[in-house]
Design an enzyme around this catalytic site. Sequence first.
Site, mmCIF file in Angstrom:
data_model
loop_
_atom_site.group_PDB
_atom_site.id
_atom_site.type_symbol
_atom_site.label_atom_id
_atom_site.label_comp_id
_atom_site.label_asym_id
_atom_site.label_seq_id
_atom_site.Cartn_x
_atom_site.Cartn_y
_atom_site.Cartn_z
ATOM 1 N N ARG A 164 1.090 1.752 9.871
ATOM 2 C CA ARG A 164 2.330 1.006 9.994
ATOM 3 C C ARG A 164 2.133 -0.345 9.310
ATOM 4 O O ARG A 164 1.101 -0.994 9.513
ATOM 5 C CB ARG A 164 2.698 0.797 11.455
ATOM 6 C CG ARG A 164 3.308 2.024 12.132
ATOM 7 C CD ARG A 164 4.696 2.367 11.578
ATOM 8 N NE ARG A 164 5.303 3.518 12.249
ATOM 9 C CZ ARG A 164 5.209 4.779 11.843
ATOM 10 N NH1 ARG A 164 4.500 5.077 10.768
ATOM 11 N NH2 ARG A 164 5.819 5.739 12.503
ATOM 12 N N GLU A 221 10.770 -1.995 5.480
ATOM 13 C CA GLU A 221 11.003 -0.791 4.674
ATOM 14 C C GLU A 221 12.490 -0.479 4.662
ATOM 15 O O GLU A 221 13.140 -0.602 5.701
ATOM 16 C CB GLU A 221 10.214 0.389 5.261
ATOM 17 C CG GLU A 221 8.718 0.157 5.183
ATOM 18 C CD GLU A 221 7.896 1.296 5.799
ATOM 19 O OE1 GLU A 221 8.479 2.332 6.171
ATOM 20 O OE2 GLU A 221 6.676 1.131 5.898
ATOM 21 N N HIS A 259 6.452 5.146 1.797
ATOM 22 C CA HIS A 259 6.225 5.765 3.117
ATOM 23 C C HIS A 259 6.343 7.288 3.036
ATOM 24 O O HIS A 259 7.182 7.902 3.694
ATOM 25 C CB HIS A 259 7.194 5.192 4.168
ATOM 26 C CG HIS A 259 6.709 5.370 5.581
ATOM 27 N ND1 HIS A 259 6.914 4.455 6.574
ATOM 28 C CD2 HIS A 259 6.002 6.374 6.164
ATOM 29 C CE1 HIS A 259 6.371 4.887 7.712
ATOM 30 N NE2 HIS A 259 5.816 6.059 7.483
#
Length: 324
Positions: free
Chosen positions: A237, A266, A285
């Site tokens: 993360r 993000e 991601h």
Amino acid sequence: MKPSIILYKKLPDDLRSRLDEHFTVTEINNLNAETVAQHAEAFQQAEGILGSGGKVDGEFLKKAPKLRVASSVSVGYDNFDVDALNQRGVVLMHTPTVLTDTVADTMMALVLTAARRVVEVAERVKAGEWQGSIGADWFGVDVHHKKLGILGMGRIGLALAQRAHLGFNMPILYNARKQHSEAETRFDAQYCDLDTLLKESDFLCISLPLTDETHHLIGEAQLAKMKSSAILINAGRGPVVDEQALIAALKNGTIHAAGLDVFEVEPLPVSSELLTLPNVVALPHIGSATHETRYGMARDAVDNLIAALSGNVEKNCVNPQVLK
Ligand code: GLV
Ligand code: GLV
């Protein structure tokens, strides 16, 4: 009568049909304040929710008074306030096993890509720069036999240790809340404290969940302890790393390079300085983003919701104690 649920993720047709067999499904695009307000009546009735992203906290739970199960299509669940779920007796399910190898593959890809400058040199080839023999300005650094440090020895850390140790002859160091005997016996991984991990790793691979304890665990002081030749990889993360401190460290040569699949915000804002640094590989991601694994995660999330709404929380449950 079938229980009502809210679906906030597009599912493959066969999985959607399976949900329809068990539940009355209201499908929305995303979970956020606007969609919750738009579908207030459906949330009033919902006993289950299934999707990924969004924020499920005490405020949200007030809008969903009948909620019994939240099924997340992810391994990470930092977007859920687990204390608030526990207080309300809501079960949280996730998909921790199906994506392990895929995320470990992504981490190894970041290790290789950052070390060998794969993206940078491939772009130079496409730009027509490969005209004569290549010089040292195209070279990278070796991966094999270098020290790989793993921060967070969960399932993904273990799968990364396997790849690095068996495939690349890398000695493995790790730090985690507790020692991991399987990592030690199968992959010769050596437990050490965080300082030692920072000082000795050639590659520091972060595979931690985001919690109050891990938020900004890696900041300026920690980066300063790393080798100037070190490469930092984060696929857990984003907020585990202080991004401003990382940018500074990459700019002033405190560390050599970074391979990142996750960010503090993000999607990564186009204005982020990370995007201007040649020694950064940034991925959107995609740790678990293969066709096979994303299907498997969605399938597991559907199975988890069906099982948990009938009281079965033996597998893939974050807080099984709420049913006790
Ligand atoms: C992805 O980041 C996940 O938590 O599954
Ligand atoms: C997580 O992987 C930990 O053990 O800290």
